[in-house]
Design a protein around this motif. Structure first.
Motif, PDB file in Angstrom:
ATOM      1  N   LEU A 175       0.703  -1.015  -0.027  1.00  0.00           N
ATOM      2  CA  LEU A 175      -0.246  -0.036   0.024  1.00  0.00           C
ATOM      3  C   LEU A 175       0.873   1.254   0.061  1.00  0.00           C
ATOM      4  CD1 LEU A 175      -2.866   1.178  -0.039  1.00  0.00           C
ATOM      5  CD2 LEU A 175      -2.751   1.121   3.251  1.00  0.00           C
ATOM      6  N   TYR A 176       1.951   1.137   1.045  1.00  0.00           N
ATOM      7  CA  TYR A 176       2.766   2.689   0.935  1.00  0.00           C
ATOM      8  C   TYR A 176       3.812   2.870   0.340  1.00  0.00           C
ATOM      9  CZ  TYR A 176       1.487   4.337   5.335  1.00  0.00           C
ATOM     10  OH  TYR A 176       0.982   4.822   6.487  1.00  0.00           O
ATOM     11  N   THR A 177       4.094   1.844  -0.820  1.00  0.00           N
ATOM     12  CA  THR A 177       5.136   1.768  -1.957  1.00  0.00           C
ATOM     13  C   THR A 177       4.361   2.175  -3.659  1.00  0.00           C
ATOM     14  OG1 THR A 177       5.109  -0.659  -2.075  1.00  0.00           O
ATOM     15  CG2 THR A 177       6.650   0.187  -0.901  1.00  0.00           C
ATOM     16  N   THR A 178       2.923   1.476  -3.106  1.00  0.00           N
ATOM     17  CA  THR A 178       2.234   2.031  -4.318  1.00  0.00           C
ATOM     18  C   THR A 178       1.325   3.397  -4.269  1.00  0.00           C
ATOM     19  OG1 THR A 178       0.967   0.822  -4.014  1.00  0.00           O
ATOM     20  CG2 THR A 178       1.822  -0.123  -5.375  1.00  0.00           C
ATOM     21  N   THR A 179       1.419   3.947  -2.750  1.00  0.00           N
ATOM     22  CA  THR A 179       0.068   5.341  -3.381  1.00  0.00           C
ATOM     23  C   THR A 179       0.965   6.475  -3.598  1.00  0.00           C
ATOM     24  OG1 THR A 179      -0.452   4.207  -1.247  1.00  0.00           O
ATOM     25  CG2 THR A 179      -0.814   6.363  -1.514  1.00  0.00           C
ATOM     26  N   ILE A 180       0.451   7.363  -4.698  1.00  0.00           N
ATOM     27  CA  ILE A 180       0.959   8.582  -5.117  1.00  0.00           C
ATOM     28  C   ILE A 180       1.179   9.526  -3.879  1.00  0.00           C
ATOM     29  CG2 ILE A 180       0.475  10.956  -6.160  1.00  0.00           C
ATOM     30  CD1 ILE A 180      -1.345   9.188  -8.074  1.00  0.00           C
ATOM     31  N   GLY A 181       1.965  10.229  -3.571  1.00  0.00           N
ATOM     32  CA  GLY A 181       3.110  10.942  -3.004  1.00  0.00           C
ATOM     33  C   GLY A 181       3.846   9.945  -2.124  1.00  0.00           C
ATOM     34  N   TRP A 182       3.788   8.481  -1.642  1.00  0.00           N
ATOM     35  CA  TRP A 182       4.877   8.472  -0.713  1.00  0.00           C
ATOM     36  C   TRP A 182       5.436   7.065  -2.262  1.00  0.00           C
ATOM     37  CZ3 TRP A 182       5.253   8.464   4.397  1.00  0.00           C
ATOM     38  CH2 TRP A 182       5.317   8.369   5.169  1.00  0.00           C
ATOM     39  N   TYR A 183       4.708   6.904  -3.060  1.00  0.00           N
ATOM     40  CA  TYR A 183       5.942   6.161  -3.346  1.00  0.00           C
ATOM     41  C   TYR A 183       7.007   7.273  -4.459  1.00  0.00           C
ATOM     42  CZ  TYR A 183       7.229   4.300  -8.081  1.00  0.00           C
ATOM     43  OH  TYR A 183       7.694   4.164  -9.024  1.00  0.00           O
ATOM     44  N   ASP A 184       6.214   8.541  -5.397  1.00  0.00           N
ATOM     45  CA  ASP A 184       7.301   9.879  -5.695  1.00  0.00           C
ATOM     46  C   ASP A 184       8.271  10.055  -4.218  1.00  0.00           C
ATOM     47  OD1 ASP A 184       5.526  10.013  -7.803  1.00  0.00           O
ATOM     48  OD2 ASP A 184       4.524  11.834  -6.132  1.00  0.00           O
ATOM     49  N   ILE A 185       8.219   9.893  -3.389  1.00  0.00           N
ATOM     50  CA  ILE A 185       9.544  10.036  -1.938  1.00  0.00           C
ATOM     51  C   ILE A 185      10.555   9.228  -2.347  1.00  0.00           C
ATOM     52  CG2 ILE A 185       9.754  10.223   0.270  1.00  0.00           C
ATOM     53  CD1 ILE A 185       7.544  11.459   0.664  1.00  0.00           C
ATOM     54  N   GLY A 186       9.566   7.659  -2.008  1.00  0.00           N
ATOM     55  CA  GLY A 186      11.028   7.429  -1.829  1.00  0.00           C
ATOM     56  C   GLY A 186      11.679   7.207  -3.477  1.00  0.00           C
ATOM     57  N   THR A 187      11.098   7.231  -4.832  1.00  0.00           N
ATOM     58  CA  THR A 187      12.148   7.434  -5.815  1.00  0.00           C
ATOM     59  C   THR A 187      12.578   8.648  -5.804  1.00  0.00           C
ATOM     60  OG1 THR A 187      10.145   8.501  -7.132  1.00  0.00           O
ATOM     61  CG2 THR A 187      10.487   5.811  -7.103  1.00  0.00           C
ATOM     62  N   ASP A 188      13.180   9.768  -5.167  1.00  0.00           N
ATOM     63  CA  ASP A 188      13.446  11.176  -5.480  1.00  0.00           C
ATOM     64  C   ASP A 188      14.925  11.228  -4.237  1.00  0.00           C
ATOM     65  OD1 ASP A 188      14.771  13.801  -4.350  1.00  0.00           O
ATOM     66  OD2 ASP A 188      13.216  13.787  -5.076  1.00  0.00           O
ATOM     67  N   TYR A 189      16.371  11.468  -5.162  1.00  0.00           N
ATOM     68  CA  TYR A 189      17.854  11.200  -4.532  1.00  0.00           C
ATOM     69  C   TYR A 189      17.660  11.654  -2.882  1.00  0.00           C
ATOM     70  CZ  TYR A 189      22.592  11.824  -3.954  1.00  0.00           C
ATOM     71  OH  TYR A 189      23.597  11.967  -3.847  1.00  0.00           O
ATOM     72  N   LEU A 190      16.782  13.232  -3.230  1.00  0.00           N
ATOM     73  CA  LEU A 190      17.735  14.463  -2.306  1.00  0.00           C
ATOM     74  C   LEU A 190      16.399  14.031  -0.948  1.00  0.00           C
ATOM     75  CD1 LEU A 190      18.626  17.115  -3.976  1.00  0.00           C
ATOM     76  CD2 LEU A 190      20.080  16.802  -2.553  1.00  0.00           C
TER      77      LEU A 190
END
Length: 663
Positions: free
Chosen positions: A508-523
């Motif tokens: 749920l957390y790794t596919t939810t918009i927002g949380w997923y985006d954070i997980g892919t950001d370098y900074l």
């Protein structure tokens, strides 16, 4: 036809209007009545007639009833906007002219007077009729003066009576004095002493009455005094001591502003109810302030920049502290806010750089913006009554190490704890719904954060620039709204934050918009780790016991549910007497229906059947009882997976609902 009558009317020696009497041309004067002092005229062969004038000129003591009847007749004859006001002026003007009751001014022994109450033969001291006249040295104002065969009682000092009298050095007031007017001694820059009668009847000192009397050093106020007006003693730079009367109720705005030599021990009498804004601003010599037991309001900026202030005693009567009331009191080390205080304005203790010990009252509703900015607070307990923490409330409190949030907190707004570099652990309460932007940004030593299931909004950069975050424990079963990917901007070791969620929520957390985006950001990168075990509820704790509720009032009880990682925190609510107290079965919202008592019971719905009850007292007026938090009496220890432990272990432990880190 309207004809004016020149009749001056006086209030405290000042003419407020002159052309007031008038007559209306309508019909011949009845009988043998003569025209009044308002004048006569002819218009198209008609006599000028005024019922009011006729009544006054033919009857030395006209009755209120007869005047009233004639007023009604005149109203029916004339259509004129604001007629009622003009008619009253007519009565005043004609009556004054007919009776000879016109205020007089006269001089006696070098002092000018004006009549105050002609019937009672009272006067007030007024400006010299000759603009060039000056007072010098000592002026002894008598209790009575004689003029034109009459004896007058002196009851007041008129507005601006001694304004700018720079050669005046001393004034003695009579015991008959009742008021000192607006700007009465303004700019009497060499005035050194004023003597009030200890048995006098003075009740009011007007606005700016002694402003800028720079050599005035001591004042003994009479017991009769009730009001000190705005700016009354502002910039009396030499003023050292004040002997307060025991009937004083109001100290007006900026009354003693800029009195830099005022005594170090300031004791506000118990009769005072309000201290005006700016009242003691820049009184840089005050060290101790004891606020009287009846004071309800301390106005905005009241003690602003009282830099020597070391001790403040606030009474239980106090309800409100105005904005920036104690701003810049650099030497103030501690403050205790009484339980009676419901409101503190923004910046109330801003820049009190020595303030390290703060106790907040249990009735405070909100901590407004900038309240404790750049103070030396080390620990703060937020009362259960507080629902919001305003923007910048604790910004750059670099010594703040521990924050215990109350169970009623619903929102923390922007930058509230920005730059609090000594905080290491944040446990947010179950009542919290909103975390604003930059709330915990630049908390450089922050290591652990617990986000409760109640939070549904986390704003941008809420935990940015926190390089030492070791773990974030997110207890929400529904991922929160994330407004951009920078919630953890440049935080965590190597810019990487581990967010712990329940074991069954990884996808749920790794596919939810927002949380997923954070997980892919370098900074702003995060790693979702699903390792929080689903635990059952073991205890429910009410924040208030008993709860007070008004008839018709709706409120939501605040509760804490242990352990913190209980996966299902939904409760079911029941009232023991629904005729006294209504409760929504699912939300827990209560409404008082009639006076009485009922027990409110909350039961966990996770199958554990754990419940807790609290007494609710419904009254016409909300009462304030002792607010208690029912902490567990035994030490209860869990690990992060919800397993109960017999003793502390290395790493993170949950002890009585709080995280404890053991190296």
């Amino acid at each position: 036809m309207v004809i004016a009558c020149h009749v001056p009317l006086w209030v405290h020696g000042t003419p407020i209007f002159q052309y007031v009497g008038f007559c209306v041309a309508r019909s011949p004067i009845p009988g043998n009545a003569k025209a009044s002092t308002s004048g006569t005229s002819k218009e198209s062969g008609s006599h000028v007639f005024c019922f009011i004038c006729h009544e006054l000129t033919t009857n030395n003591h006209p009755s209120r009833d007869s005047i009233g009847k004639n007023l009604q007749k005149l109203k029916s004859m004339v259509r004129l906007r604001h007629l009622s006001v003009l008619l009253m002026l007519c009565v005043l003007g004609v009556f004054s002219a007919n009776s000879g009751l016109i205020a007089k001014t006269f001089e006696s022994n070098g002092i000018s007077y004006v009549e105050e109450d002609i019937a009672n033969q009272t006067v007030s001291v007024t400006k010299h009729r000759n603009a060039g006249s000056k007072y010098s040295g000592l002026v002894n104002i008598p209790a009575s003066v004689e003029y034109d065969g009459k004896t007058y009682t002196v009851v007041g000092i008129d507005n601006e009576a001694f304004r700018g009298q720079v050669e005046l050095t001393s004034v003695v007031f009579p015991k008959t004095l009742e008021f000192i007017g607006y700007k009465a001694f303004l700019g009497a820059s060499n005035l050194k002493t004023v003597a009030f009668s200890s048995s006098g009847v003075l009740t009011e000192i007007g606005a700016q009455a002694f402003k800028s009397c720079r050599y005035l050093s001591n004042i003994n106020l009479p017991n009769s005094l009730k009001t000190i007006g705005e700016y009354a003693f502002e910039d009396c730079e030499a003023l050292k001591t004040i002997k307060w009367g025991n009937s004083l109720e109001t100290i007006g705005k900026a009354a003693f502003k800029g009195c830099g030599n005022l005594e170090s021990d300031l004791i506000i009498p118990n009769s005072v109810k309000s201290i005006g804004e700016l009242c003691f601003m820049n009184c840089v010599n005050i060290k101790r302030a004891a606020i009287g037991s009846s004071v309800e309001i301390i106005g905005a900026d009241a003690f602003l920049q009282c830099t020597a202030l070391e001790d403040v005693s606030l009474p239980e009567s106090l309800k409100e502290i105005g904005y920036e009331a104690f701003r810049g009191c650099w030497n103030l080390p501690s403050i205790e806010i009484p339980d009676s205080v419901t409101k503190m304005g923004y910046g109330a203790f801003r820049y009190c750089v020595s303030l390290s010990d703060v106790k907040l009252g249990e009735s405070l509703k909100e901590i407004e913006g900038w309240t404790f900015e750049q103070t030396a607070i080390r620990k703060i307990d937020i009362p259960n009554s507080v629902t919001t923490i305003g923007a910048y409330s604790f910004i750059e409190c670099v010594d703040l190490q521990e924050v215990n949030f109350g169970l009623g907190l619903e929102a923390i707004y922007d930058s509230a704890f920005l730059g609090c570099v000594s905080i290491t652990n944040i446990d947010l309460p179950e009542s919290l719904k909103t975390i604003g932007s930059l709330v915990f940004a630049k908390c450089e030593n922050l290591q652990f954060v617990t986000i409760p299931s109640s939070v549904y909004d986390i704003s941008d950069r809420a935990f940015a620039f926190c390089p030492n975050i070791m773990g974030v424990y997110n207890l929400a079963r529904t991922p929160q709204n994330i407004y951009n990917r920078e919630v953890f901007y440049q935080s965590g070791i190597d810019g990487h934050v581990v967010v712990h969620v329940y074991v069954d929520l990884y996808d749920l957390y790794t596919t939810t918009i927002g949380w997923y985006d954070i997980g892919t950001d370098y900074l702003c990168g995060i790693e979702i780790v699903a390792d929080i075990e689903n635990a059952s509820v073991e205890s429910i704790v009410f924040a208030e016991d008993p709860i007070y509720c008004k008839i018709g009032e709706q409120k939501k009880p605040n509760v804490a549910i242990y352990p913190l990682n209980a996966s299902n925190k939904e409760l079911q609510w029941i009232s023991s007497d629904e005729s006294v107290l209504y409760v929504d079965m699912y939300s827990g919202d209560i409404i008082g229906l009639e006076e009485g008592e009922a027990f409110l019971t909350a039961t966990a719905t996770d199958g554990s059947n754990v419940s807790a009850s609290v007494k609710v007292i419904v009254t016409d007026e909300a009462g304030i009882g002792d607010v208690m938090i029912d902490r567990p009496t035994e030490t209860v220890i869990y690990d992060l997976y919800g397993r109960r432990l017999n003793r502390l272990q290395r790493g993170i432990n949950i002890v009585n609902g709080k995280k404890v880190y053991v190296k």
